[in-house]
Design an enzyme around this catalytic site. Structure first.
Site, PDB file in Angstrom:
ATOM      1  N   SER A   1      45.736  44.215  42.536  1.00  0.00           N
ATOM      2  CA  SER A   1      44.780  43.279  41.937  1.00  0.00           C
ATOM      3  C   SER A   1      43.361  43.788  41.735  1.00  0.00           C
ATOM      4  O   SER A   1      42.568  43.121  41.076  1.00  0.00           O
ATOM      5  CB  SER A   1      44.726  41.993  42.749  1.00  0.00           C
ATOM      6  OG  SER A   1      45.812  41.199  42.387  1.00  0.00           O
TER       7      SER A   1
ATOM      8  N   SER B   1      45.041  40.105  40.087  1.00  0.00           N
ATOM      9  CA  SER B   1      44.463  38.780  40.160  1.00  0.00           C
ATOM     10  C   SER B   1      42.928  38.779  40.095  1.00  0.00           C
ATOM     11  O   SER B   1      42.342  37.736  39.806  1.00  0.00           O
ATOM     12  CB  SER B   1      44.897  38.098  41.460  1.00  0.00           C
ATOM     13  OG  SER B   1      44.391  38.806  42.581  1.00  0.00           O
TER      14      SER B   1
ATOM     15  N   LYS C   1      34.636  37.750  44.070  1.00  0.00           N
ATOM     16  CA  LYS C   1      35.890  37.035  43.765  1.00  0.00           C
ATOM     17  C   LYS C   1      35.945  35.737  44.568  1.00  0.00           C
ATOM     18  O   LYS C   1      35.539  35.719  45.746  1.00  0.00           O
ATOM     19  CB  LYS C   1      37.061  37.959  44.126  1.00  0.00           C
ATOM     20  CG  LYS C   1      38.440  37.443  43.747  1.00  0.00           C
ATOM     21  CD  LYS C   1      39.520  38.481  44.097  1.00  0.00           C
ATOM     22  CE  LYS C   1      40.915  38.032  43.694  1.00  0.00           C
ATOM     23  NZ  LYS C   1      41.959  39.032  44.041  1.00  0.00           N
TER      24      LYS C   1
HETATM   25  N1  GLN Z   1      50.339  41.057  40.822  1.00  0.00           N
HETATM   26  C1  GLN Z   1      50.655  41.090  42.218  1.00  0.00           C
HETATM   27  C2  GLN Z   1      51.145  39.723  42.675  1.00  0.00           C
HETATM   28  O1  GLN Z   1      51.168  38.836  41.884  1.00  0.00           O
HETATM   29  C3  GLN Z   1      49.498  41.575  43.016  1.00  0.00           C
HETATM   30  C4  GLN Z   1      48.473  40.554  43.287  1.00  0.00           C
HETATM   31  C5  GLN Z   1      47.364  41.046  44.173  1.00  0.00           C
HETATM   32  O2  GLN Z   1      47.182  42.244  44.364  1.00  0.00           O
HETATM   33  N2  GLN Z   1      46.638  40.097  44.727  1.00  0.00           N
HETATM   34  O3  GLN Z   1      51.496  39.542  43.803  1.00  0.00           O
END
Ligand code: GLN
Length: 485
Positions: free
Chosen positions: A177, A153, A78
């Site tokens: 995420s 994400s 990532k």
């Molecule tokens: N969807 C969540 C957010 O927008 C989690 C994102 C994540 O785990 N990085 O904060």
């Protein structure tokens, strides 16, 4: 079809017996990326030349008998992990020119084992999002249906594994995420216990929640990759010094007598029918394997989204203060006055969602509002953690859906942040409580979209979570299905 559709453990025996070489394997993977990534957009940058060199080095290592579990295996990372000498953007304009001088510990660890890094994957900007639509580099598509989001994400890390553009990938999970995109792309993703894996060199989003974890084609691979990533790191003061078990040894297939808690708050009226049907069937399958099903309650679940969306932005507003045009990345041009330069740089460098989080977080921390928002949220966070403590007195693992519904269409929720936030309902409590959790494929919707089963465990009991996930997976064949892409 080439070698790219195999798993780490399948490839390990082929590489070690010299049936295939890492150079051949890496060539197949890079080829697959070339053919498919124009459409899917899993990658922000590719590292083809470095990958071929790493593959040659891995083959030499294998020939000399110096073999680690990941030697010669192509892995995608990532774009939130610092990679020495390689662009690390966090899918933001702010870091679109940032080349770190060092590797994140997770990257250093897989490199030490001789893994082959094939590229950096697309993500929501600074990991804020659930759909990979907020990336400065454009959205990633779901390989099962390219009109849909892959989740986020870590969307590029999920789609790259699902589309066989790599053998496994690294993701991060602050509120789901890793697990949510794994569920929506039909693969396996695991968030370890807070403190299990070092975050050194991972661009910080919300430091009390962020964890690094594996994204793989099956549970055995998750156990292998987690083993490589885990362990104490003196460079991360939140990493915990406790023994790393051999996770693979724990995959015995035997879950007789294991107590699975089913929280009533996660099975709500109006839930997507396909998700409800698949998860109910999975629980029956686990019971048929000898697990004992126990009804439990996590009464503060309804507050989790509100608590998370105060705490995560608050921490983000503080962590992202460092992006000011002086130390890192983008700098607005043509300005001579310092404050103006800061303002312009941040206005130009961050996208809308990141700005929204910084504003919400700054507000929640400001004097006068701190007690009403941040402090209150921290108190409710403790109640959510206590719910799990009590529940785990009655069960060994907790089983829930990973996401309330299958992948939605690109653009469907991007105009409505609240709808997007609500889709995180089943994943964020686990981060608030610091627990380990995995998502494994457990079925498909009528429309052919993957559905994920979430299994949560007690702190540092990743082994039990993996064992249960593996026993379930081996009794089904959902993980073997591939998108037609
Ligand atoms: N969807 C969540 C957010 O927008 C989690 C994102 C994540 O785990 N990085 O904060």
């Amino acid at each position: 079809m080439g070698l790219e559709n195999l798993t780490i453990h399948e490839l390990r025996s082929k590489l070690d017996s010299k049936e295939v070489s890492s150079v051949e394997l890496t060539r197949d993977v890079l080829n697959r990326i070339k053919v498919t990534d124009g459409e899917i957009n899993s990658f922000v940058s590719l590292t083809a030349d470095e990958a071929m060199l790493a593959a040659e080095a891995a083959d030499k290592r294998i020939a000399s008998g110096d073999i680690a579990p990941l030697t010669g295996i192509p892995i995608a990372v990532k774009d939130i992990f610092c990679t020495k000498g390689l662009l690390t953007t966090c899918s933001s304009k702010m870091l679109s020119n940032f080349i770190p001088p060092y590797d994140a510990t997770s990257v250093a660890k897989i490199k030490e084992e001789g893994a082959v890094i094939v590229g950096k994957t697309n993500m929501d900007e600074f990991a804020m999002g659930s759909s990979t639509e907020t990336s400065f580099y454009g959205p990633t598509k779901n390989p099962w249906d390219t009109s849909r989001i892959p989740g986020g994400s870590s969307g590029g890390s999920a789609s790259s594994v699902a589309a066989d553009q790599c053998i496994a990938s690294l993701g991060t999970d602050t509120g789901g995420s890793i697990r949510q995109p794994a569920a929506l792309c039909g693969m396996v993703g695991m968030k370890p216990t807070y403190g299990r894996v070092s975050r050194y060199g991972v661009v910080a989003f919300a430091s009390s929640l962020d964890q690094v974890g594996p994204m793989t084609k099956d549970v055995e691979d998750a156990a292998i990759l987690l083993g490589a990533l885990s362990g104490h790191d003196p460079l991360d003061s939140t990493s915990i010094n406790c023994e790393v078990p051999d996770y693979r040894e724990m995959l015995t297939g035997d879950i007789k007598g294991l107590k699975i808690g089913i929280p009533k708050e996660y099975f709500i009226d109006g839930m997507d029918e396909d998700v409800s049907r698949s998860v109910t069937k999975s629980i029956e399958d686990m019971a048929a394997l000898g697990a004992e099903v126990v009804d439990i309650s996590l009464p503060h679940t309804e507050y989790a989204v509100a608590v998370y969306y105060i705490i995560a932005p608050a921490e983000a507003s503080s962590n992202l203060a460092r992006f000011d045009g002086v130390k890192y990345g983008h700098r607005a041009e043509g300005l001579t006055e310092l404050i103006e330069m800061y303002k312009k740089t941040r206005a130009q460098g961050f996208g809308d969602e990141v700005k929204r989080r910084i504003m919400l977080g700054t507000y929640a921390l400001s004097s006068g509002y701190y007690d009403a928002y941040y402090l209150k949220a921290q108190k409710v966070r403790s109640l959510i953690s206590d719910d799990f403590k009590k529940a785990f007195e009655r069960c060994d693992i907790i089983v829930t859906p990973t996401v309330p519904s299958p992948a939605f269409k690109i653009g469907e929720k991007s105009a409505d942040p609240l709808q997007m936030y609500l889709s995180d309902i089943f994943t964020i409590s686990c981060n608030l409580a610091g627990l380990p959790g995995i998502s494994v494929p457990c079925g498909f919707s009528e429309g052919g979209l993957p559905i994920g089963l979430q299994i949560l465990g007690k702190h540092f009991e990743e082994g039990t979570v993996l064992k249960a996930a593996h026993a379930y997976e081996q009794a089904t064949d959902w993980h073997k299905r591939k998108p037609k892409f």
